[in-house]
Design an enzyme around this catalytic site. Structure first.
Site, mmCIF file in Angstrom:
data_model
loop_
_atom_site.group_PDB
_atom_site.id
_atom_site.type_symbol
_atom_site.label_atom_id
_atom_site.label_comp_id
_atom_site.label_asym_id
_atom_site.label_seq_id
_atom_site.Cartn_x
_atom_site.Cartn_y
_atom_site.Cartn_z
ATOM 1 N N TYR A 139 0.859 -1.192 0.000
ATOM 2 C CA TYR A 139 0.000 0.000 0.000
ATOM 3 C C TYR A 139 0.887 1.231 0.000
ATOM 4 C CZ TYR A 139 -3.760 3.131 1.784
ATOM 5 O OH TYR A 139 -4.655 4.146 1.973
ATOM 6 N N LYS A 169 -1.280 -1.156 -4.125
ATOM 7 C CA LYS A 169 -2.369 -0.189 -4.027
ATOM 8 C C LYS A 169 -1.682 1.166 -4.119
ATOM 9 C CE LYS A 169 -6.110 1.480 -0.991
ATOM 10 N NZ LYS A 169 -5.785 2.911 -0.914
ATOM 11 N N THR A 171 -1.713 4.874 -4.046
ATOM 12 C CA THR A 171 -2.469 6.054 -3.632
ATOM 13 C C THR A 171 -1.558 7.266 -3.648
ATOM 14 O OG1 THR A 171 -3.904 4.663 -2.290
ATOM 15 C CG2 THR A 171 -4.019 7.010 -1.880
ATOM 16 N N GLY A 194 -5.657 4.483 -6.511
ATOM 17 C CA GLY A 194 -6.244 4.814 -5.223
ATOM 18 C C GLY A 194 -6.640 6.259 -5.028
ATOM 19 N N ASP A 196 -9.635 8.706 -6.064
ATOM 20 C CA ASP A 196 -10.957 8.686 -6.688
ATOM 21 C C ASP A 196 -11.142 9.797 -7.721
ATOM 22 O OD1 ASP A 196 -10.977 7.024 -4.488
ATOM 23 O OD2 ASP A 196 -12.898 7.714 -3.712
ATOM 24 N N GLU A 197 -10.673 11.009 -7.395
ATOM 25 C CA GLU A 197 -10.928 12.148 -8.270
ATOM 26 C C GLU A 197 -10.069 12.145 -9.535
ATOM 27 O OE1 GLU A 197 -9.324 14.043 -4.476
ATOM 28 O OE2 GLU A 197 -9.592 11.985 -5.156
#
Length: 310
Positions: A139, A169, A171, A194, A196-197
């Protein structure tokens, strides 16, 4: 170890709490049903969204087990096991394997920063060894861990040293880096987006799955982005992504995760507030949030609805 790459929308799940701030495990089956009804294709448990770092290890075990049981193998359950104690993280991984989780994932320790690739490989290798039969995703979230190590170099070194490493993952907002990781060794690694926008940008660089917080409340919106992109209707996909940005900017006027939990409460899901230091929205702030969402056309009563983009 059997592996199947993650696909579609994976919800970073919230951990339900009661008014005293204790676990409310009885709410988890309703949460799972809500997410399945929205078309969610996987659950990411006890991550940043799920306040994994604010829970005790025993609480994390209880939450992971409750989600695994409630999901009943209908979609994959990924359990995030990262901890400042690497040995504790390995024990959490062992527990995840024992309860029937499908995948494990972990952040790196964040109090003492990991500053070089070799140390990160060694650290994540010890964590992943706790569940050798499960696929492992590192992550990468440098904004919270403070570790901004080159992920391409990590994958190249870790791929030969961590037998159950499947991917990341990811992000962060560096699409060029994300694409590089996706393309390493002819696409060997499953790298999941990771942010969303920025889902549309990630799809354009090859993303096949996303893990996100706002998928809990607006999965149909993100499904529209994916479907429009898949049919080469980029303008339509861009309009729906714009709606996602507007939604996230509106929620971001308040403490983000307490606000997200407030929206789930508006939906009738008893998730409570967040553990300190995050806390819970006041009634006045929750009312203000509801009003702000209605102004942008977001239906707080219905799962995932935004008015069509103009």
């Amino acid at each position: 170890m059997t592996t199947t790459n993650l696909s579609g929308l994976v919800a970073a799940t919230y951990t339900p709490l009661n008014d005293e701030g204790d676990l409310n495990l009885r709410a988890i089956p309703s949460m799972v049903d809500h997410l399945l009804a929205q078309g969610i294709e996987g659950l990411y448990v006890c991550g940043s969204t799920g306040e994994g770092m604010s829970l005790t290890s025993d609480e994390r075990r209880a939450v992971a087990e409750a989600y695994v049981q409630a999901t009943a193998k209908r979609i994959p359950v990924i359990v995030q096991v990262g901890h400042n104690s690497v040995r504790e993280a390995s024990q959490l991984a062992k527990h995840a394997q024992a309860i029937g989780a499908d995948v494990i994932s972990a952040t790196c320790p964040s109090y003492f920063k990991v500053s070089d690739v070799a140390t990160l490989v060694q650290t994540m290798g010890e964590v992943a060894s706790g569940a050798p039969e499960l696929p492992f995703y590192y992550y990468h979230i440098p904004s919270l861990t403070g570790s901004a190590i080159d992920m391409g170099e990590f994958l190249l070194q870790a791929g030969d040293r961590i037998p159950n490493l499947v991917g990341l993952k990811y992000t962060d907002t560096k699409l060029f880096d994300f694409q590089h990781c996706l393309e390493l060794q002819d696409g060997r690694f499953d790298v999941v987006w990771g942010c969303d926008e920025m889902l549309l940008g990630a799809l354009a660089t090859g993303a096949r799955a996303g893990i996100g917080s706002t998928y809990n409340i607006a999965a149909p919106l993100y499904r529209r982005i994916i479907d429009a992109f898949a049919t080469s209707n980029v303008e339509e996909a861009r309009r729906w992504q714009s709606k996602s940005i507007e939604l996230i900017r509106t929620i971001g006027k308040f403490p983000f995760h307490p606000a997200m939990k407030a929206i789930l409460e508006m939906r009738g899901l008893k998730v409570g507030g967040c553990r300190l230091p995050q806390g819970r929205l006041s009634k006045a702030d929750a009312a203000s949030l509801r009003n702000e969402l209605e102004v942008i056309g977001f239906d707080v009563e219905q799962a995932g609805g935004l008015a069509p983009a103009e």
